[in-house]
Design an enzyme around this catalytic site. Structure first.
Site, PDB file in Angstrom:
ATOM      1  N   GLU A 232       0.832  -1.203   0.000  1.00 41.24           N
ATOM      2  CA  GLU A 232       0.000   0.000   0.000  1.00 41.24           C
ATOM      3  C   GLU A 232       0.869   1.257   0.000  1.00 41.24           C
ATOM      4  O   GLU A 232       1.979   1.266   0.541  1.00 41.24           O
ATOM      5  CB  GLU A 232      -0.922  -0.001   1.224  1.00 41.24           C
ATOM      6  CG  GLU A 232      -1.976  -1.084   1.125  1.00 41.24           C
ATOM      7  CD  GLU A 232      -2.905  -1.145   2.326  1.00 41.24           C
ATOM      8  OE1 GLU A 232      -4.098  -1.331   2.112  1.00 41.24           O
ATOM      9  OE2 GLU A 232      -2.428  -1.013   3.463  1.00 41.24           O
TER      10      GLU A 232
ATOM     11  N   CYS B  34       3.670   8.430   1.226  1.00 41.03           N
ATOM     12  CA  CYS B  34       4.216   7.467   2.177  1.00 41.03           C
ATOM     13  C   CYS B  34       4.385   6.142   1.426  1.00 41.03           C
ATOM     14  O   CYS B  34       3.416   5.561   0.939  1.00 41.03           O
ATOM     15  CB  CYS B  34       3.271   7.320   3.360  1.00 41.03           C
ATOM     16  SG  CYS B  34       3.848   6.115   4.564  1.00 41.03           S
TER      17      CYS B  34
ATOM     18  N   CYS C 130       6.025  -7.170   6.893  1.00 41.22           N
ATOM     19  CA  CYS C 130       7.184  -6.727   7.676  1.00 41.22           C
ATOM     20  C   CYS C 130       7.501  -7.788   8.716  1.00 41.22           C
ATOM     21  O   CYS C 130       6.588  -8.363   9.324  1.00 41.22           O
ATOM     22  CB  CYS C 130       6.890  -5.395   8.366  1.00 41.22           C
ATOM     23  SG  CYS C 130       8.306  -4.768   9.300  1.00 41.22           S
TER      24      CYS C 130
ATOM     25  N   CYS D 180       6.230  -5.304  15.427  1.00 39.42           N
ATOM     26  CA  CYS D 180       5.803  -4.316  16.432  1.00 39.42           C
ATOM     27  C   CYS D 180       4.331  -4.585  16.763  1.00 39.42           C
ATOM     28  O   CYS D 180       3.501  -4.717  15.855  1.00 39.42           O
ATOM     29  CB  CYS D 180       5.981  -2.905  15.903  1.00 39.42           C
ATOM     30  SG  CYS D 180       7.667  -2.567  15.335  1.00 39.42           S
TER      31      CYS D 180
ATOM     32  N   CYS E 201       1.168  -2.508  15.315  1.00 41.87           N
ATOM     33  CA  CYS E 201       1.179  -2.199  13.883  1.00 41.87           C
ATOM     34  C   CYS E 201       0.484  -3.298  13.076  1.00 41.87           C
ATOM     35  O   CYS E 201       0.786  -4.482  13.227  1.00 41.87           O
ATOM     36  CB  CYS E 201       2.626  -2.041  13.430  1.00 41.87           C
ATOM     37  SG  CYS E 201       2.802  -1.895  11.654  1.00 41.87           S
TER      38      CYS E 201
ATOM     39  N   GLU F  79      10.367  -2.442   6.854  1.00 39.35           N
ATOM     40  CA  GLU F  79      11.499  -1.765   7.494  1.00 39.35           C
ATOM     41  C   GLU F  79      12.535  -1.487   6.395  1.00 39.35           C
ATOM     42  O   GLU F  79      13.162  -2.420   5.872  1.00 39.35           O
ATOM     43  CB  GLU F  79      12.073  -2.692   8.592  1.00 39.35           C
ATOM     44  CG  GLU F  79      13.471  -2.362   9.059  1.00 39.35           C
ATOM     45  CD  GLU F  79      13.657  -0.926   9.562  1.00 39.35           C
ATOM     46  OE1 GLU F  79      12.843  -0.455  10.359  1.00 39.35           O
ATOM     47  OE2 GLU F  79      14.652  -0.295   9.133  1.00 39.35           O
TER      48      GLU F  79
ATOM     49  N   SER G 112      12.221   6.114   7.937  1.00 36.20           N
ATOM     50  CA  SER G 112      11.897   5.765   9.318  1.00 36.20           C
ATOM     51  C   SER G 112      12.355   4.334   9.575  1.00 36.20           C
ATOM     52  O   SER G 112      12.033   3.426   8.812  1.00 36.20           O
ATOM     53  CB  SER G 112      10.388   5.878   9.513  1.00 36.20           C
ATOM     54  OG  SER G 112      10.037   5.411  10.790  1.00 36.20           O
TER      55      SER G 112
ATOM     56  N   LEU H 246      10.910   4.954  18.497  1.00 40.98           N
ATOM     57  CA  LEU H 246      11.392   4.675  19.854  1.00 40.98           C
ATOM     58  C   LEU H 246      10.275   4.050  20.694  1.00 40.98           C
ATOM     59  O   LEU H 246      10.413   2.936  21.193  1.00 40.98           O
ATOM     60  CB  LEU H 246      11.908   5.969  20.492  1.00 40.98           C
ATOM     61  CG  LEU H 246      12.682   5.838  21.788  1.00 40.98           C
ATOM     62  CD1 LEU H 246      13.871   4.906  21.643  1.00 40.98           C
ATOM     63  CD2 LEU H 246      13.162   7.210  22.272  1.00 40.98           C
TER      64      LEU H 246
ATOM     65  N   CYS I  61      -0.581   5.998  10.193  1.00 39.95           N
ATOM     66  CA  CYS I  61       0.593   5.263  10.661  1.00 39.95           C
ATOM     67  C   CYS I  61       0.199   3.962  11.343  1.00 39.95           C
ATOM     68  O   CYS I  61      -0.664   3.941  12.212  1.00 39.95           O
ATOM     69  CB  CYS I  61       1.354   6.119  11.672  1.00 39.95           C
ATOM     70  SG  CYS I  61       2.202   7.469  10.903  1.00 39.95           S
TER      71      CYS I  61
HETATM   72  S1  SF4 Z   1       5.938  -0.335  12.770  1.00 41.78           S
HETATM   73 FE1  SF4 Z   1       7.220  -0.463  10.907  1.00 41.78          FE
HETATM   74  S2  SF4 Z   1       8.874  -1.854  11.538  1.00 41.78           S
HETATM   75 FE2  SF4 Z   1       7.232  -2.160  13.046  1.00 41.78          FE
HETATM   76  S3  SF4 Z   1       6.019  -3.887  12.248  1.00 41.78           S
HETATM   77 FE3  SF4 Z   1       5.076  -1.972  11.477  1.00 41.78          FE
HETATM   78  S4  SF4 Z   1       5.981  -1.662   9.437  1.00 41.78           S
HETATM   79 FE4  SF4 Z   1       7.292  -3.121  10.551  1.00 41.78          FE
END
Ligand code: SF4
Length: 365
Positions: A92, A105, A112, A116, A119, A168, A199, A223, A347
């Site tokens: 996307e 973006c 990924c 995290c 996310c 990432e 990022s 962070l 985000c």
């Molecule tokens: S915040 Fe970024 S690095 Fe972390 S799982 Fe989502 S896409 Fe991956």
């Protein structure tokens, strides 16, 4: 084997390709201009190229991104495209238009592997790295979209690009950097290095590598917690690169580049948004900063809803209190203006699927 598109070639490679077909070098420059300046969508539109050459070029995909649909939010000013890749993976891209600028973006991986917990992309796991052409073509789509929108005064070009989509970037460093160089190339897309921001979740080796690069693109580091215990809970990568290592790499980066670093901090109700955590964050940044003017900045991001997670979004009062504490400690700090929440384009929400809103409410700083 991955299918190569015209956006996967550098100008030097296109020149070699066309020369192997018996074409003069200037034809490659014409082609490059059609791809990156004229933003053509098919070789047929390259009318100053001989017909035989256009037909031959049509045998190579212009782009391997197949646009499945575009969702529109914020009264048409935010657009999220879902692209299917030849192997079936999806990525996307989000275009955000403002009165005086536009930001795209861009994703660097399908899925990924960083996991995290807050996310949506992290829930997918890593499907694969994108090619440089697949990264570049997302910026091309955004520019084409701007032109189609008739954005007067913006000349149909994106003014800012952030590598904050799916994936990432430093886990796909070589291809990502090839894309950066191609997007920056003054003979082509001509996007200023300072208009690009990467990022990272905090891959130390990537930060060290970026410090050595010749193009001064901006660095943002996720962070999200002021201590290792909480950061490891939210971001598994912290077990490999704890905060002390991350801060050492950041100091090295600033020593080499003298450029400012942004820290991203997503605010989760009752998890990392307490005033004592704001104080701990301020102290951490104060003691980690290199001597001299403070080249740190904090971006607070009210968490955006992700289905299937037990997390909550910080109340607005907690956001402003957190911001005030950082400010009182002399840490420059902003709250990110949100875009695209209702179409899951904000985000942490990119998951390669159409989204059913879950009581999303946008806040602005
Ligand atoms: S915040 Fe970024 S690095 Fe972390 S799982 Fe989502 S896409 Fe991956």
């Amino acid at each position: 084997m991955e299918q190569r598109s015209l956006y996967d070639y550098t100008l030097t490679e296109l020149t070699a390709l066309l020369q192997s077909w018996g074409e003069p070098a200037f034809r490659a420059r014409q082609l490059y201009r059609h791809l990156y300046v004229n933003l053509v969508q098919h070789p047929e539109q390259m009318t100053d190229l001989p017909l035989a050459l256009r037909r031959r070029l049509a045998e190579i995909p212009l782009s391997t991104l197949h646009r499945e649909h575009v969702q529109i939010g914020d009264n048409g000013m935010t657009r999220k495209a879902l692209f299917r890749l030849p192997d079936g993976a999806v990525v996307e891209t989000v275009l955000m238009v403002y009165p005086d600028r536009s930001t795209v973006c861009v994703s660097t991986q399908a899925g990924c592997g960083m996991g995290c917990v807050f996310c949506a992309t992290g829930q997918l796991g890593l499907l694969r790295n994108l090619s440089s052409g697949e990264i570049v073509a997302q910026a091309i789509w955004a520019s084409q979209e701007l032109r189609a929108m008739g954005m007067a005064g913006q000349s149909g070009r994106v003014s800012n690009l952030v590598f904050m989509g799916m994936g990432e970037p430093f886990a796909n460093y070589d291809r990502w950097w090839q894309a950066v160089e191609r997007l920056h190339d003054p003979q082509g897309f001509n996007l200023g290095a300072r208009s690009m921001t990467v990022s990272t979740v905090g891959l130390v080796k990537g930060i060290e590598r970026l410090a050595e690069e010749r193009l001064p693109i901006n660095l943002a580091i996720s962070l999200h917690a002021p201590d290792d215990a909480l950061r490891s809970e939210l971001m598994p990568v912290n077990r490999r690169y704890p905060i002390a290592d991350l801060m050492a790499a950041t100091r090295h980066y600033i020593a080499k580049t003298r450029r400012r670093v942004s820290f991203e901090y997503v605010l989760l109700q009752g998890k990392n948004d307490h005033p004592h955590q704001a104080i701990a964050l301020a102290r951490l940044l104060r003691r980690s900063a290199p001597r001299g003017p403070l080249l740190f900045h904090v971006n607070l991001i009210p968490w955006n809803p992700v289905p299937g997670t037990p997390l909550g979004r910080s109340e607005w009062e907690r956001v402003t209190t957190f911001q005030q504490i950082l400010t009182d400690y002399g840490i420059p700090c902003t709250v990110r203006v949100e875009r695209g929440v209702e179409i899951a384009a904000a985000c942490g929400q990119l998951a390669g699927r159409q989204f059913i809103p879950v009581n999303a409410v946008g806040n602005e700083s």
